[in-house]
Design a protein around this motif. Structure first.
Motif, PDB file in Angstrom:
ATOM      1  N   LEU A  78      40.998  30.468 -25.141  1.00  0.00           N
ATOM      2  CA  LEU A  78      41.740  29.929 -26.281  1.00  0.00           C
ATOM      3  C   LEU A  78      41.858  28.410 -26.208  1.00  0.00           C
ATOM      4  O   LEU A  78      41.893  27.734 -27.245  1.00  0.00           O
ATOM      5  CB  LEU A  78      43.133  30.565 -26.335  1.00  0.00           C
ATOM      6  CG  LEU A  78      43.149  32.024 -26.803  1.00  0.00           C
ATOM      7  CD1 LEU A  78      44.499  32.674 -26.512  1.00  0.00           C
ATOM      8  CD2 LEU A  78      42.832  32.108 -28.292  1.00  0.00           C
ATOM      9  N   MET A  79      41.906  27.871 -25.001  1.00  0.00           N
ATOM     10  CA  MET A  79      41.905  26.413 -24.853  1.00  0.00           C
ATOM     11  C   MET A  79      40.579  25.820 -25.317  1.00  0.00           C
ATOM     12  O   MET A  79      40.543  24.730 -25.893  1.00  0.00           O
ATOM     13  CB  MET A  79      42.166  26.034 -23.394  1.00  0.00           C
ATOM     14  CG  MET A  79      43.599  26.233 -22.939  1.00  0.00           C
ATOM     15  SD  MET A  79      43.819  25.874 -21.175  1.00  0.00           S
ATOM     16  CE  MET A  79      43.435  24.113 -21.129  1.00  0.00           C
ATOM     17  N   ILE A  80      39.488  26.547 -25.075  1.00  0.00           N
ATOM     18  CA  ILE A  80      38.168  26.070 -25.503  1.00  0.00           C
ATOM     19  C   ILE A  80      38.068  26.082 -27.023  1.00  0.00           C
ATOM     20  O   ILE A  80      37.714  25.081 -27.648  1.00  0.00           O
ATOM     21  CB  ILE A  80      37.057  26.938 -24.885  1.00  0.00           C
ATOM     22  CG1 ILE A  80      37.011  26.739 -23.367  1.00  0.00           C
ATOM     23  CG2 ILE A  80      35.700  26.599 -25.500  1.00  0.00           C
ATOM     24  CD1 ILE A  80      36.152  27.756 -22.641  1.00  0.00           C
ATOM     25  N   THR A  81      38.396  27.226 -27.640  1.00  0.00           N
ATOM     26  CA  THR A  81      38.269  27.329 -29.094  1.00  0.00           C
ATOM     27  C   THR A  81      39.317  26.490 -29.816  1.00  0.00           C
ATOM     28  O   THR A  81      39.097  26.068 -30.955  1.00  0.00           O
ATOM     29  CB  THR A  81      38.394  28.793 -29.545  1.00  0.00           C
ATOM     30  OG1 THR A  81      39.642  29.338 -29.086  1.00  0.00           O
ATOM     31  CG2 THR A  81      37.251  29.624 -28.977  1.00  0.00           C
ATOM     32  N   GLY A  82      40.446  26.241 -29.156  1.00  0.00           N
ATOM     33  CA  GLY A  82      41.480  25.397 -29.744  1.00  0.00           C
ATOM     34  C   GLY A  82      41.298  23.928 -29.444  1.00  0.00           C
ATOM     35  O   GLY A  82      42.146  23.109 -29.809  1.00  0.00           O
ATOM     36  N   ARG A  83      40.204  23.602 -28.740  1.00  0.00           N
ATOM     37  CA  ARG A  83      39.837  22.221 -28.396  1.00  0.00           C
ATOM     38  C   ARG A  83      40.839  21.545 -27.463  1.00  0.00           C
ATOM     39  O   ARG A  83      40.803  20.326 -27.286  1.00  0.00           O
ATOM     40  CB  ARG A  83      39.649  21.379 -29.668  1.00  0.00           C
ATOM     41  CG  ARG A  83      38.507  21.872 -30.549  1.00  0.00           C
ATOM     42  CD  ARG A  83      38.361  21.031 -31.804  1.00  0.00           C
ATOM     43  NE  ARG A  83      37.191  21.432 -32.570  1.00  0.00           N
ATOM     44  CZ  ARG A  83      37.166  22.438 -33.433  1.00  0.00           C
ATOM     45  NH1 ARG A  83      38.265  23.157 -33.621  1.00  0.00           N
ATOM     46  NH2 ARG A  83      36.066  22.748 -34.085  1.00  0.00           N
ATOM     47  N   ILE A  84      41.727  22.324 -26.862  1.00  0.00           N
ATOM     48  CA  ILE A  84      42.656  21.758 -25.878  1.00  0.00           C
ATOM     49  C   ILE A  84      41.917  21.429 -24.592  1.00  0.00           C
ATOM     50  O   ILE A  84      42.266  20.483 -23.877  1.00  0.00           O
ATOM     51  CB  ILE A  84      43.804  22.751 -25.595  1.00  0.00           C
ATOM     52  CG1 ILE A  84      44.556  23.075 -26.878  1.00  0.00           C
ATOM     53  CG2 ILE A  84      44.765  22.193 -24.554  1.00  0.00           C
ATOM     54  CD1 ILE A  84      45.604  24.159 -26.715  1.00  0.00           C
ATOM     55  N   ALA A  85      40.872  22.208 -24.287  1.00  0.00           N
ATOM     56  CA  ALA A  85      40.123  22.012 -23.046  1.00  0.00           C
ATOM     57  C   ALA A  85      39.431  20.660 -22.994  1.00  0.00           C
ATOM     58  O   ALA A  85      39.043  20.207 -21.915  1.00  0.00           O
ATOM     59  CB  ALA A  85      39.095  23.132 -22.876  1.00  0.00           C
ATOM     60  N   ARG A  86      39.255  20.020 -24.150  1.00  0.00           N
ATOM     61  CA  ARG A  86      38.645  18.686 -24.142  1.00  0.00           C
ATOM     62  C   ARG A  86      39.520  17.687 -23.401  1.00  0.00           C
ATOM     63  O   ARG A  86      39.027  16.722 -22.818  1.00  0.00           O
ATOM     64  CB  ARG A  86      38.418  18.210 -25.576  1.00  0.00           C
ATOM     65  CG  ARG A  86      37.348  19.006 -26.322  1.00  0.00           C
ATOM     66  CD  ARG A  86      37.154  18.468 -27.721  1.00  0.00           C
ATOM     67  NE  ARG A  86      36.086  19.173 -28.415  1.00  0.00           N
ATOM     68  CZ  ARG A  86      35.683  18.879 -29.643  1.00  0.00           C
ATOM     69  NH1 ARG A  86      36.266  17.892 -30.310  1.00  0.00           N
ATOM     70  NH2 ARG A  86      34.706  19.569 -30.208  1.00  0.00           N
ATOM     71  N   LEU A  87      40.827  17.915 -23.441  1.00  0.00           N
ATOM     72  CA  LEU A  87      41.753  17.032 -22.734  1.00  0.00           C
ATOM     73  C   LEU A  87      41.724  17.309 -21.238  1.00  0.00           C
ATOM     74  O   LEU A  87      41.753  16.397 -20.418  1.00  0.00           O
ATOM     75  CB  LEU A  87      43.174  17.225 -23.281  1.00  0.00           C
ATOM     76  CG  LEU A  87      43.353  16.983 -24.788  1.00  0.00           C
ATOM     77  CD1 LEU A  87      44.780  17.303 -25.200  1.00  0.00           C
ATOM     78  CD2 LEU A  87      43.009  15.535 -25.129  1.00  0.00           C
ATOM     79  N   TRP A  88      41.704  18.591 -20.873  1.00  0.00           N
ATOM     80  CA  TRP A  88      41.619  19.015 -19.465  1.00  0.00           C
ATOM     81  C   TRP A  88      41.298  20.500 -19.424  1.00  0.00           C
ATOM     82  O   TRP A  88      41.881  21.256 -20.200  1.00  0.00           O
ATOM     83  CB  TRP A  88      42.939  18.749 -18.732  1.00  0.00           C
ATOM     84  CG  TRP A  88      42.859  19.069 -17.275  1.00  0.00           C
ATOM     85  CD1 TRP A  88      42.453  18.248 -16.260  1.00  0.00           C
ATOM     86  CD2 TRP A  88      43.186  20.323 -16.653  1.00  0.00           C
ATOM     87  NE1 TRP A  88      42.499  18.901 -15.064  1.00  0.00           N
ATOM     88  CE2 TRP A  88      42.943  20.186 -15.274  1.00  0.00           C
ATOM     89  CE3 TRP A  88      43.633  21.560 -17.129  1.00  0.00           C
ATOM     90  CZ2 TRP A  88      43.146  21.218 -14.365  1.00  0.00           C
ATOM     91  CZ3 TRP A  88      43.833  22.598 -16.231  1.00  0.00           C
ATOM     92  CH2 TRP A  88      43.598  22.418 -14.867  1.00  0.00           C
ATOM     93  N   PRO A  89      40.386  20.961 -18.602  1.00  0.00           N
ATOM     94  CA  PRO A  89      39.574  20.230 -17.606  1.00  0.00           C
ATOM     95  C   PRO A  89      38.221  19.791 -18.140  1.00  0.00           C
ATOM     96  O   PRO A  89      37.326  19.462 -17.370  1.00  0.00           O
ATOM     97  CB  PRO A  89      39.392  21.295 -16.523  1.00  0.00           C
ATOM     98  CG  PRO A  89      39.300  22.577 -17.294  1.00  0.00           C
ATOM     99  CD  PRO A  89      40.218  22.425 -18.472  1.00  0.00           C
ATOM    100  N   GLY A  90      38.029  19.799 -19.451  1.00  0.00           N
ATOM    101  CA  GLY A  90      36.735  19.497 -20.053  1.00  0.00           C
ATOM    102  C   GLY A  90      36.069  20.782 -20.520  1.00  0.00           C
ATOM    103  O   GLY A  90      36.215  21.829 -19.877  1.00  0.00           O
TER     104      GLY A  90
END
Length: 235
Positions: A78-90
Motif C-alpha cells: 500500500l505504501m508503493i501504490t500510495g506513493r509513500i514509499a518514494r519518501l522511504w525506503p524508495g
C-alpha cells in the motif's frame, strides 16, 4: 510506482530460492517432530509425552510470525501504490521488501501447519492439514479459512514470477486478492488461534487491521483525486 516502473522490476527472489525456502520450512517442521526430542532430552516430556505441547507452541509462534510478515507485506504494498514509499525506503527497495515479506509469510505459514503433525491432542493428518475445512476436530470453518488463505497467498506469491507474461493488468487483479487474504487470515487467527484472547495478541490484530485499513483509505482518496485531475486535463 507506475505500471511501467513495476514491469521493469524482476522478482526479488529466484523461483529456485522460493522452492528451497518452502522445502526448508517443511524440513524444519519434520526435523522438529522427529529429531528434537532426541537431541534435547529435557524437552522430551513436552515433545513426546501423552499430551505434548511444544509442537502446539511452535505452531502458535510461527503463525504469529507469518501474520506479522503478511501485515508487513500489505503495508509495503500500500505504501508503493500510495506513493509513500518514494519518501522511504524508495520504490524499488519497498518492492523487494514487499515480495520477500510475502514469501517468508508463505514459508512460516507452511511450518505453522506442518508442525501440527507432531501434536497428539488433535491428531492432525496431512489430508486435514492441506484440505480446507477437513479439520473436523478443531474449529473446521475458521481453520478452513486459514487453509484457503494460504493457497491464495501462494497464488499471489507465484504471480511475481509470471508478471512479465500475464501482463501488469492481470497481475494487479490477482494482487487485489491480497485484501481478501488478509481478512481471511485475520479471521482465522482471531477465531481459531488459542492466543487470540490475550491482550497483547488482540492489540496486535487491532494495530495490523487499523494500519492496513488506514493505508487503504488513503490509497482510495488519492486515486479519486488523481482520476479527477486526469479528467480535468482531458477537457
Amino acid at each position: 510506482m507506475e505500471p511501467r516502473e513495476l514491469d521493469e522490476l524482476s522478482a526479488a527472489t529466484a523461483i529456485s530460492t522460493l522452492i528451497g525456502l518452502l522445502l526448508s520450512a517443511a524440513a524444519g517442521a519434520f526435523l522438529a517432530i522427529l529429531v528434537l526430542p532426541h537431541w534435547l532430552p529435557a524437552l522430551a516430556g513436552s515433545l513426546q509425552g501423552p499430551a505434548p505441547k511444544a509442537y502446539w507452541y511452535l505452531s502458535r509462534a510461527s503463525g504469529l510470525v507469518a501474520y506479522g510478515l503478511l501485515w508487513l507485506s500489505m503495508v509495503l504494498g500500500l505504501m508503493i501504490t500510495g506513493r509513500i514509499a518514494r519518501l522511504w525506503p524508495g520504490g524499488p527497495m519497498a518492492f523487494e521488501l514487499h515480495q520477500h515479506a510475502a514469501l517468508l509469510s508463505l514459508a512460516f505459514s507452511l511450518f505453522h501447519a506442518l508442525i501440527l503433525l507432531g501434536d497428539r491432542y488433535i491428531s492432525f493428518t496431512p489430508l486435514r492439514l492441506f484440505l480446507p475445512f477437513a479439520s473436523v476436530d478443531y474449529r473446521p470453518f475458521w481453520v478452513g479459512w486459514g487453509q484457503l488463505g494460504w493457497y491464495l497467498l501462494a497464488l499471489v506469491g507465484l504471480s511475481f514470477y509470471v508478471r512479465r507474461w500475464i501482463g501488469h493488468a492481470t497481475w494487479r487483479r490477482i494482487h487485489y486478492l491480497s485484501f481478501g487474504i488478509f481478512l481471511m487470515i485475520t479471521a482465522h487467527g482471531l477465531m481459531s488461534g488459542t492466543d487470540a484472547g490475550k491482550m497483547g495478541v488482540r492489540v496486535m490484530y487491532e494495530i495490523a487491521g487499523g494500519t492496513v485499513l488506514g493505508l487503504l483509505l488513503y490509497r482510495m482518496v488519492i486515486s479519486v483525486f488523481a482520476n479527477r485531475r486526469i479528467a480535468e486535463l482531458r477537457k
